[in-house]
Design a protein around this motif. Structure first.
Motif, PDB file in Angstrom:
ATOM      1  N   ARG A   1     -20.746 -14.378  13.749  1.00  0.00           N
ATOM      2  CA  ARG A   1     -21.757 -13.613  14.528  1.00  0.00           C
ATOM      3  C   ARG A   1     -21.142 -13.234  16.062  1.00  0.00           C
ATOM      4  NH1 ARG A   1     -27.841 -15.919  12.774  1.00  0.00           N
ATOM      5  NH2 ARG A   1     -27.916 -15.162  10.632  1.00  0.00           N
ATOM      6  N   VAL A   2     -20.590 -12.393  16.002  1.00  0.00           N
ATOM      7  CA  VAL A   2     -19.553 -12.236  17.228  1.00  0.00           C
ATOM      8  C   VAL A   2     -20.491 -11.489  18.411  1.00  0.00           C
ATOM      9  CG1 VAL A   2     -17.681 -12.082  15.649  1.00  0.00           C
ATOM     10  CG2 VAL A   2     -18.825  -9.920  16.524  1.00  0.00           C
ATOM     11  N   ASP A   3     -21.476 -10.859  18.137  1.00  0.00           N
ATOM     12  CA  ASP A   3     -22.167 -10.249  19.225  1.00  0.00           C
ATOM     13  C   ASP A   3     -22.261 -11.270  20.697  1.00  0.00           C
ATOM     14  OD1 ASP A   3     -22.677  -8.302  17.652  1.00  0.00           O
ATOM     15  OD2 ASP A   3     -24.801  -8.569  17.522  1.00  0.00           O
ATOM     16  N   ASN A   4     -22.620 -12.361  20.342  1.00  0.00           N
ATOM     17  CA  ASN A   4     -22.478 -13.307  21.495  1.00  0.00           C
ATOM     18  C   ASN A   4     -21.546 -14.551  21.581  1.00  0.00           C
ATOM     19  OD1 ASN A   4     -24.891 -12.152  22.717  1.00  0.00           O
ATOM     20  ND2 ASN A   4     -26.265 -13.406  21.522  1.00  0.00           N
ATOM     21  N   HIS A   5     -20.733 -14.047  20.589  1.00  0.00           N
ATOM     22  CA  HIS A   5     -19.508 -15.196  20.331  1.00  0.00           C
ATOM     23  C   HIS A   5     -18.334 -14.864  21.226  1.00  0.00           C
ATOM     24  CE1 HIS A   5     -17.883 -18.226  17.836  1.00  0.00           C
ATOM     25  NE2 HIS A   5     -16.882 -17.662  17.795  1.00  0.00           N
ATOM     26  N   ASN A   6     -17.715 -15.840  21.600  1.00  0.00           N
ATOM     27  CA  ASN A   6     -16.609 -15.584  22.669  1.00  0.00           C
ATOM     28  C   ASN A   6     -15.575 -14.729  22.426  1.00  0.00           C
ATOM     29  OD1 ASN A   6     -18.138 -16.879  24.634  1.00  0.00           O
ATOM     30  ND2 ASN A   6     -16.825 -18.933  24.571  1.00  0.00           N
ATOM     31  N   SER A   7     -15.036 -14.866  21.076  1.00  0.00           N
ATOM     32  CA  SER A   7     -13.685 -14.380  20.595  1.00  0.00           C
ATOM     33  C   SER A   7     -13.988 -13.299  19.761  1.00  0.00           C
ATOM     34  CB  SER A   7     -12.823 -15.309  20.383  1.00  0.00           C
ATOM     35  OG  SER A   7     -12.622 -16.343  21.169  1.00  0.00           O
ATOM     36  N   LEU A   8     -12.850 -12.122  19.663  1.00  0.00           N
ATOM     37  CA  LEU A   8     -12.980 -11.010  18.684  1.00  0.00           C
ATOM     38  C   LEU A   8     -11.527 -11.124  18.526  1.00  0.00           C
ATOM     39  CD1 LEU A   8     -14.311  -9.057  17.171  1.00  0.00           C
ATOM     40  CD2 LEU A   8     -14.268  -7.423  19.214  1.00  0.00           C
ATOM     41  N   HIS A   9     -11.083 -11.091  17.381  1.00  0.00           N
ATOM     42  CA  HIS A   9      -9.741 -10.593  16.892  1.00  0.00           C
ATOM     43  C   HIS A   9      -9.445  -9.243  16.380  1.00  0.00           C
ATOM     44  CE1 HIS A   9      -9.017 -15.041  17.300  1.00  0.00           C
ATOM     45  NE2 HIS A   9     -10.219 -15.273  16.468  1.00  0.00           N
ATOM     46  N   VAL A  10      -8.597  -8.627  16.958  1.00  0.00           N
ATOM     47  CA  VAL A  10      -8.553  -7.198  16.646  1.00  0.00           C
ATOM     48  C   VAL A  10      -6.882  -6.831  16.394  1.00  0.00           C
ATOM     49  CG1 VAL A  10      -8.776  -4.861  17.303  1.00  0.00           C
ATOM     50  CG2 VAL A  10     -10.733  -6.253  18.064  1.00  0.00           C
ATOM     51  N   ASN A  11      -6.684  -6.422  15.337  1.00  0.00           N
ATOM     52  CA  ASN A  11      -5.337  -6.050  15.283  1.00  0.00           C
ATOM     53  C   ASN A  11      -5.058  -4.511  15.035  1.00  0.00           C
ATOM     54  OD1 ASN A  11      -3.895  -8.876  14.130  1.00  0.00           O
ATOM     55  ND2 ASN A  11      -6.132  -8.725  13.415  1.00  0.00           N
ATOM     56  N   THR A  12      -4.068  -3.983  15.361  1.00  0.00           N
ATOM     57  CA  THR A  12      -3.849  -2.658  15.425  1.00  0.00           C
ATOM     58  C   THR A  12      -2.565  -2.201  15.021  1.00  0.00           C
ATOM     59  OG1 THR A  12      -3.045  -2.356  17.787  1.00  0.00           O
ATOM     60  CG2 THR A  12      -5.336  -2.027  17.322  1.00  0.00           C
ATOM     61  N   ILE A  13      -2.250  -0.986  14.366  1.00  0.00           N
ATOM     62  CA  ILE A  13      -0.976  -0.606  13.959  1.00  0.00           C
ATOM     63  C   ILE A  13      -1.047   0.893  14.603  1.00  0.00           C
ATOM     64  CG2 ILE A  13       0.577   0.311  12.312  1.00  0.00           C
ATOM     65  CD1 ILE A  13      -0.766  -1.666  10.366  1.00  0.00           C
ATOM     66  N   THR A  14      -0.086   1.041  15.570  1.00  0.00           N
ATOM     67  CA  THR A  14       0.068   2.474  16.161  1.00  0.00           C
ATOM     68  C   THR A  14       1.174   3.062  16.082  1.00  0.00           C
ATOM     69  OG1 THR A  14      -1.045   1.392  17.908  1.00  0.00           O
ATOM     70  CG2 THR A  14       0.056   3.591  18.545  1.00  0.00           C
ATOM     71  N   TRP A  15       1.207   4.325  15.316  1.00  0.00           N
ATOM     72  CA  TRP A  15       2.247   5.374  15.101  1.00  0.00           C
ATOM     73  C   TRP A  15       2.377   6.416  16.024  1.00  0.00           C
ATOM     74  CZ3 TRP A  15      -0.826   3.499  10.976  1.00  0.00           C
ATOM     75  CH2 TRP A  15      -0.442   2.756  10.076  1.00  0.00           C
ATOM     76  N   THR A  16       3.673   6.542  16.626  1.00  0.00           N
ATOM     77  CA  THR A  16       3.831   7.477  17.656  1.00  0.00           C
ATOM     78  C   THR A  16       4.270   8.909  16.959  1.00  0.00           C
ATOM     79  OG1 THR A  16       3.788   6.125  19.648  1.00  0.00           O
ATOM     80  CG2 THR A  16       4.899   8.186  19.804  1.00  0.00           C
ATOM     81  N   ILE A  17       3.868   9.860  16.490  1.00  0.00           N
ATOM     82  CA  ILE A  17       4.729  10.953  15.951  1.00  0.00           C
ATOM     83  C   ILE A  17       4.943  12.026  16.947  1.00  0.00           C
ATOM     84  CG2 ILE A  17       4.133  12.511  14.206  1.00  0.00           C
ATOM     85  CD1 ILE A  17       1.695  10.886  13.406  1.00  0.00           C
ATOM     86  N   ASN A  18       6.184  12.313  16.967  1.00  0.00           N
ATOM     87  CA  ASN A  18       6.672  13.145  18.075  1.00  0.00           C
ATOM     88  C   ASN A  18       7.247  14.534  17.145  1.00  0.00           C
ATOM     89  OD1 ASN A  18       7.400  11.338  20.375  1.00  0.00           O
ATOM     90  ND2 ASN A  18       8.500  10.196  19.006  1.00  0.00           N
ATOM     91  N   TYR A  19       6.195  15.293  17.517  1.00  0.00           N
ATOM     92  CA  TYR A  19       6.162  16.735  16.822  1.00  0.00           C
ATOM     93  C   TYR A  19       6.566  17.806  17.532  1.00  0.00           C
ATOM     94  CZ  TYR A  19       4.133  20.798  14.541  1.00  0.00           C
ATOM     95  OH  TYR A  19       3.755  22.081  13.863  1.00  0.00           O
ATOM     96  N   SER A  20       7.212  18.859  17.112  1.00  0.00           N
ATOM     97  CA  SER A  20       7.426  20.147  17.750  1.00  0.00           C
ATOM     98  C   SER A  20       7.264  21.295  16.819  1.00  0.00           C
ATOM     99  CB  SER A  20       8.675  20.163  18.449  1.00  0.00           C
ATOM    100  OG  SER A  20       9.541  20.420  17.576  1.00  0.00           O
TER     101      SER A  20
END
Length: 471
Positions: A359-378
């Protein structure tokens, strides 16, 4: 000269005993050890001819554990192994000198076991430990550590399984349990202490009380740490006792396995266990493309997540391309050439657990994981694709509050997060930037009583949202 020779013999014998090689068996395998929580059973009081019995009992205990919530739902996050260590004798010491029960007339029993399993530890009859007290256990603890370092250094928790049908166990650095009828439940209870930082919910004694996930001296229903669970599944604020120090400490439940060995975990303890699982293991097992730089890829560009899914799967997956939400709750995404702009394009997959057991609405911690790809395009095509995995542990407290809230995040990333606070109508009220490992207070005293939303952005990509209650 004889004394020196004797000393060398003792040292060599000790080193040899620590460097013995024992067989390891896999009880449960879910994935790479560096991406799982690794539990290791160690045998004690099993003679060489009884080690198959040890494996059978360790396997049965494992089955019971992963049929028990919340381990059942998060079973894919764990590996389980067993190290087969023979003892000269079967059983466990019982000195018959406990002070919490009358053992007059009982015959002391002593057995030669590898880890010196002993009942009556610290004067408590059912306290099964690897020594009669902390002093005698010191050398054994070194022995345990050496076995683990030599055989399975990637362990997260090691459980000593003792060949005795007499009820007993203990928590601490290395939990220990008997192999009798309730042995699997004792294992689960003691792991609750050793790996997941839970307290007993029977009164453990004045020396062992303290603020914890499931123990507090706070009685205010708006401030107690399990406030989100009050009046759900009999969660309340229950005193440990009626008199003395016990009457000043409180627990969330009256029928939890942390008190009664034949019960299940209460919602508060379940939440604490799941939080610790997410502390230890990322739900991202792997992803593609996963090399630092990929040259000259063709279209469509295919991206894929391989996640450690709870059962049932409660992981939320949000895909954004150049800050626009392009897909939700899918593990694969194809990007077309027409989806890209000239220059750097950012594709982000954000993963977090949306289980109702948190029940994270009022819970102190939230664990978030991200993968970010940077796509260099022309116009000549995609030059490179770079990828980066980042974990964010976001904290917001106190919540609710009527004056200040504190915002903080921890991550291996050096980037800051932008926080936007808005009403439920979406209108932004406040905005600020928070830095890694830095506590940032936000004054909300001028806001009206009610619910607000705190949106956390990595650059322009939304990675998390938490509710704020102003009282």
């Amino acid at each position: 000269m004889k004394l020196i020779l004797y000393f060398l013999i003792i040292v060599e014998t000790t080193l040899f005993s620590y460097s013995q090689t024992f067989d390891i068996e896999t009880i449960k395998y879910s994935g790479n050890n560096d991406k799982r929580i690794n539990l290791v059973f160690l045998s004690d009081g099993y003679q060489s001819g009884e080690l198959d019995q040890f494996i059978t009992e360790a396997s049965n205990f494992t089955t019971t554990m992963f049929n028990t919530s919340p381990f059942k739902e998060y079973k894919h996050y764990f590996n389980v192994y067993a190290i087969k260590i023979p003892s000269n004798d079967s059983g466990a010491d019982h000195p018959a000198n406990a002070t919490d029960t009358d053992e007059t007339g009982a015959t002391p029993e002593f057995y030669d076991t590898y880890f010196n399993a002993t009942f009556d530890a610290y004067g408590i009859h059912r306290l099964l430990f690897y020594g009669i007290d902390g002093v005698s256990a010191g050398n054994t603890e070194v022995k345990i550590e050496n076995v683990l370092m030599d055989h399975f250094p990637a362990y997260d928790s090691a459980i000593i399984l003792v060949n005795t049908t007499t009820y007993g166990g203990s928590g601490g650095k290395f939990p220990i349990t008997y192999n009798g009828f309730w042995g699997a439940n004792v294992t689960i209870h003691e792991l609750g202490h050793s790996l997941f930082d839970l307290k007993d919910e029977y009164y453990p004694g004045d020396a062992l009380v303290g603020e914890a996930i499931n123990m507090t001296q706070e009685t205010n229903t708006g401030l107690v740490k399990w406030k989100n669970w009050l009046n759900t599944s009999n969660v309340g604020i229950y005193p440990y006792g009626n008199t003395g120090v016990a009457a000043t400490w409180y627990k969330p439940h009256q029928n939890c396995i942390m008190e009664h060995i034949n019960k299940s975990f209460c919602p508060v303890c379940k939440e604490g266990i799941i939080e610790k699982i997410h502390d230890l293991v990322s739900p991202i097992d792997s992803y593609t493309p996963n090399s630092n730089t990929i040259n000259n890829p063709g279209f469509p560009l295919d991206f894929q997540l391989s996640l450690i899914n709870p059962d049932p799967n409660t992981l939320t997956r949000v895909w954004t391309l150049n800050t626009l939400n392009v897909a939700n709750n899918v593990d694969e995404l194809s990007v077309l050439e027409t989806d890209l702009v000239n220059g750097a394009n950012t594709l982000t997959a954000t993963v977090y657990d949306d289980t109702v057991s948190l029940r994270v609405d009022n819970h102190n911690s939230l664990h978030v994981n991200t993968i970010t790809w940077t796509i260099n395009y022309s116009t000549l095509g995609v030059k490179t694709i770079d990828s980066e995995v980042t974990r964010y542990d976001i904290t917001l407290y106190p919540n609710p509050s009527n004056t200040f809230i504190n915002l903080k995040f921890e991550s291996q990333s050096t980037a800051n997060l932008r926080v936007s606070i808005s009403g439920l109508d979406g209108k932004q009220i406040k905005s600020t930037t928070i830095s890694n490992h830095v506590n940032t207070p936000i004054d909300i005293s001028d806001l009206s009583t009610g619910i607000y939303l705190a949106h956390f952005y990595l650059e322009n990509t939304l990675i998390a949202t938490k509710k704020i209650a102003k009282n």
